[in-house]
Design a protein around this motif. Structure first.
Motif, short mmCIF file in Angstrom:
data_model
loop_
_atom_site.label_atom_id
_atom_site.label_comp_id
_atom_site.label_asym_id
_atom_site.label_seq_id
_atom_site.Cartn_x
_atom_site.Cartn_y
_atom_site.Cartn_z
N PHE A 1 0.84 -1.20 0.00
CA PHE A 1 0.00 0.00 0.00
C PHE A 1 0.87 1.25 0.00
N LEU A 2 1.98 1.20 0.76
CA LEU A 2 2.92 2.32 0.77
C LEU A 2 3.51 2.54 -0.62
N TRP A 3 3.86 1.44 -1.30
CA TRP A 3 4.40 1.57 -2.65
C TRP A 3 3.35 2.13 -3.61
N SER A 4 2.11 1.81 -3.39
CA SER A 4 1.04 2.37 -4.22
C SER A 4 0.96 3.89 -4.03
N LEU A 5 1.11 4.33 -2.79
CA LEU A 5 1.11 5.77 -2.53
C LEU A 5 2.33 6.44 -3.18
N ILE A 6 3.49 5.77 -3.12
CA ILE A 6 4.69 6.31 -3.77
C ILE A 6 4.48 6.41 -5.27
N LEU A 7 3.85 5.39 -5.85
CA LEU A 7 3.55 5.40 -7.28
C LEU A 7 2.63 6.57 -7.63
N PHE A 8 1.60 6.77 -6.83
CA PHE A 8 0.67 7.87 -7.08
C PHE A 8 1.37 9.22 -6.94
N PHE A 9 2.22 9.36 -5.92
CA PHE A 9 2.94 10.62 -5.73
C PHE A 9 3.90 10.88 -6.90
N THR A 10 4.58 9.83 -7.36
CA THR A 10 5.48 9.98 -8.50
C THR A 10 4.72 10.38 -9.75
N HIS B 1 6.19 -5.41 -8.69
CA HIS B 1 7.43 -6.16 -8.82
C HIS B 1 8.62 -5.28 -8.46
N TRP B 2 9.69 -5.91 -7.99
CA TRP B 2 10.85 -5.13 -7.51
C TRP B 2 11.51 -4.34 -8.62
N LEU B 3 11.47 -4.83 -9.87
CA LEU B 3 12.03 -4.05 -10.98
C LEU B 3 11.25 -2.76 -11.19
N HIS B 4 9.92 -2.87 -11.07
CA HIS B 4 9.09 -1.66 -11.18
C HIS B 4 9.35 -0.71 -10.01
N LYS B 5 9.61 -1.28 -8.85
CA LYS B 5 9.91 -0.42 -7.70
C LYS B 5 11.19 0.37 -7.94
N ILE B 6 12.17 -0.27 -8.57
CA ILE B 6 13.40 0.45 -8.92
C ILE B 6 13.09 1.54 -9.95
N GLY B 7 12.25 1.20 -10.94
CA GLY B 7 11.88 2.19 -11.95
C GLY B 7 11.14 3.37 -11.35
N VAL B 8 10.20 3.10 -10.44
CA VAL B 8 9.44 4.18 -9.79
C VAL B 8 10.38 5.04 -8.95
N SER B 9 11.28 4.41 -8.21
CA SER B 9 12.23 5.16 -7.39
C SER B 9 13.13 6.04 -8.25
N THR B 10 13.58 5.49 -9.38
CA THR B 10 14.43 6.27 -10.29
C THR B 10 13.67 7.47 -10.84
N ALA B 11 12.43 7.24 -11.26
CA ALA B 11 11.62 8.33 -11.81
C ALA B 11 11.38 9.40 -10.75
N LEU B 12 11.09 8.98 -9.51
CA LEU B 12 10.84 9.93 -8.43
C LEU B 12 12.09 10.74 -8.12
N LEU B 13 13.24 10.07 -8.06
CA LEU B 13 14.49 10.74 -7.72
C LEU B 13 14.90 11.73 -8.80
N THR B 14 14.86 11.30 -10.05
CA THR B 14 15.27 12.20 -11.15
C THR B 14 14.33 13.39 -11.28
N THR B 15 13.04 13.16 -11.07
CA THR B 15 12.09 14.27 -11.15
C THR B 15 12.32 15.26 -10.02
N ALA B 16 12.57 14.75 -8.82
CA ALA B 16 12.85 15.64 -7.68
C ALA B 16 14.12 16.45 -7.93
N ILE B 17 15.15 15.81 -8.49
CA ILE B 17 16.39 16.53 -8.82
C ILE B 17 16.11 17.59 -9.87
N GLY B 18 15.26 17.25 -10.85
CA GLY B 18 14.89 18.23 -11.86
C GLY B 18 14.19 19.44 -11.27
#
Length: 566
Positions: free
Chosen positions: A42-51, A121-138
């Motif tokens: 559920f936490l990862w779902s919230l992270i996905l929505f925030f991203t 899936h954990w690969l998607h979690k890495i993708g979501v984390s990467t997208a969140l991090l790069t967008t925040a840096i942007g």
């Protein structure tokens, strides 16, 4: 009918396998579950929505910042010393990231709709984390280096706000199907109440949103002011090299009312047109004077400046992606341009009776004209023979002396000051960035007989908003584009907007009520009839839907396979 039931179930299972397989790599039926989503998922779902939300804002920002792409590239050039179109990699990565995250969001919503447990899936979690991090840096990078550009978002909402509201209304209305399904399947009263309250709060907020939407384009048609004059900033730099005679000629062909340029002073006191501090970007100084390519442009005399080619860079870099559409004759003209003097520009403006405005840059300390730069420029203005009222004078240096020597100039301020102060200083015009003046500011200056020119306006939507705001003129790098805007992109009266607003919300409310009634029809009928009309098989199937047990879901499938016509 019965013969087709196994095929239908197979197709359903195939779709379900694709859904859960792509999202969580759960391709087998035994891997899937109707149990409640774990707190971690559920936490990862919230992270996905925030991203997704963050990327949506980032994507919208860069979409609307298209008006200032050239400004952004010029900023990058000043930092790196190399001209590149920095918007291309940003737009490409933003589009790819947004598409990927939006796809995951759709898959997550589909999981919820069919009652499947969320398990990213954990690969998607890495993708979501990467997208969140790069967008925040942007976000942080833009805020630190180009922070003034954030103003484009509230300005653009004046043009897109009513339509974004309708789009959001459609999306949230469609979500009623998912919310109603969750409420129908859940056995937890608290969950049902929380979900309903959250959804209704969002829906009510959207229903009331138009009360906060303001746009100068929501006005009576009779109150629309005349079309703003367009001043060619650096001529028409999309069609020819900036600050060259050819660029200004092309701007005149686009029916501009004035010409704007950047002016520097040469070593021998000749005002010439150049935006950059050095000559590297817009001339072949690296080829002609390789040892002086990093020198200040003002350190060259006029003979050396006039010998440089100021057009080949345009053909090589193609800063506005327009060279490929040019005819061969036009390419030859562009490639043979040289550095233009202020006198040449003034004589061209005099010939066509057009206004001239220029940004005058003082030479560096130690330059022979460091103290005489104002007088040198005024001398060229008088020598050119241009009527004084056609020149907008922007430098604040020695304004009193300038008014005594050349009293007919249009005194123009590049600083936003109260109308009373402007009148006291004898200033009748303002030249501001488009983000520095709100519609209320423009109307106040207009009532005080102060003309406002806003720069740099390249997009039709921005031109339309400023037109509806009552601005008298704009400075543009794209007069060829604004020429195609004879009327604001959209304009509606307050009554028309109110009618659209109320009609859209009534339709939305009706659809939402209909969806909730339809989704909960069997439960409502069951409770009203006391279950007298339901046979045992229907009760068991209903229980299988409402309970979160994988075993009961399998039991449902067995019942369908073994069912006989009643």
């Amino acid at each position: 009918m019965v013969k087709h039931q196994p095929l239908q179930v197979y197709e359903r299972q195939l779709c379900l396998s694709c859904l859960t397989g792509i999202y969580g790599c759960r391709w087998k039926r035994y891997q899937r579950s109707h149990d409640d989503t774990t707190k971690w998922e559920f936490l990862w779902s919230l992270i996905l929505f925030f991203t997704f939300s963050l990327l949506l804002v980032w994507f919208y920002f860069w979409w609307e910042a298209h008006n200032d792409y050239n400004e952004f590239n010029w900023f990058l050039y000043n930092r790196s010393g190399e001209w590149i179109d920095g918007t291309v990699p940003i737009l490409a990565t933003t589009a790819a990231g947004f598409t990927y995250i939006a796809f995951l969001m759709i898959l997550a919503l589909c999981h919820i709709a069919v009652g499947q447990q969320l398990n990213l899936h954990w690969l998607h979690k890495i993708g979501v984390s990467t997208a969140l991090l790069t967008t925040a840096i942007g976000f942080i990078s833009v805020n630190q280096t180009w922070g003034e550009e954030w103003a484009v978002i509230p300005i653009s909402l004046q043009a897109t706000g009513p339509f974004l509201h309708l789009g959001a209304l459609v999306a949230v209305t469609a979500l009623a199907w998912l919310v109603a399904g969750q409420v129908a399947r859940s056995e937890k009263t608290m969950f049902q109440v929380v979900v309903l309250l959250l959804y209704l709060s969002v829906l009510l907020g959207l229903y009331m949103a138009p009360l906060s939407i303001t746009s100068p384009c929501i006005m009576d048609h009779a109150n629309l002011t005349p079309r703003p004059d367009v001043i060619g900033h650096q001529g028409a730099p999309m069609l020819a090299p900036e600050n060259t005679i050819l660029s200004f000629q092309r701007a005149l062909q686009m029916n501009v009312s004035g010409l704007e340029a950047d002016v520097a002073i040469s070593l021998d006191g000749v005002p010439f047109l150049m935006r950059d501090r050095t000559l590297r970007r817009t001339t072949d100084v690296e080829k002609v004077f390789p040892a002086r390519q990093l020198d200040d442009a003002s350190s060259f005399n006029w003979t050396d400046l006039h010998s440089l080619n100021a057009g080949q860079w345009f053909l090589k870099e193609d800063p506005f992606w327009t060279v490929q559409s040019m005819a061969q004759r036009e390419v030859m003209l562009v490639g043979n341009q040289s550095v233009c003097s202020l006198e040449q520009l003034l004589r061209l403006a005099t010939l066509h009776n057009h206004t001239v405005v220029f940004d005058l840059r003082r030479p560096p300390h130690g330059h022979p004209c460091y103290h005489s730069w104002i007088n040198d420029t005024l001398g060229v203005i008088l020598l050119s023979g241009i009527p004084q009222h056609l020149v907008m004078w922007t430098p604040d240096w020695d304004r009193g002396q300038v008014r005594q020597v050349v009293p007919g100039l249009q005194q123009t301020s590049v600083e936003k000051l109260p109308p009373q102060v402007l009148h006291q200083q004898g200033i009748s015009r303002l030249l501001l960035r488009y983000s520095q003046a709100s519609p209320d500011d423009i109307r106040e200056f207009s009532r005080s007989n102060v003309s406002v020119t806003l720069y740099t306006v390249n997009e039709p939507w921005l031109f339309s908003v400023l037109w509806c705001s009552g601005v008298s003129s704009v400075s543009s790098e794209a007069p060829n584009i604004l020429r195609k805007v004879p009327y604001p992109i959209w304009l509606m009266s307050p009554d028309e907007y109110c009618l659209i607003w109320v009609a859209a919300e009534l339709i939305s409310f009706t659809v939402v009520i209909g969806i909730f009634v339809f989704q909960n029809y069997h439960i409502i009928r069951w409770r009203l009839s006391g279950m007298h009309s339901y046979n045992p098989e229907q009760i068991m199937l209903s229980a299988a839907v409402r309970r979160s047990s994988r075993d009961l879901n399998i039991m449902k499938e067995k019942l369908i396979f073994s069912g006989q016509p009643q």
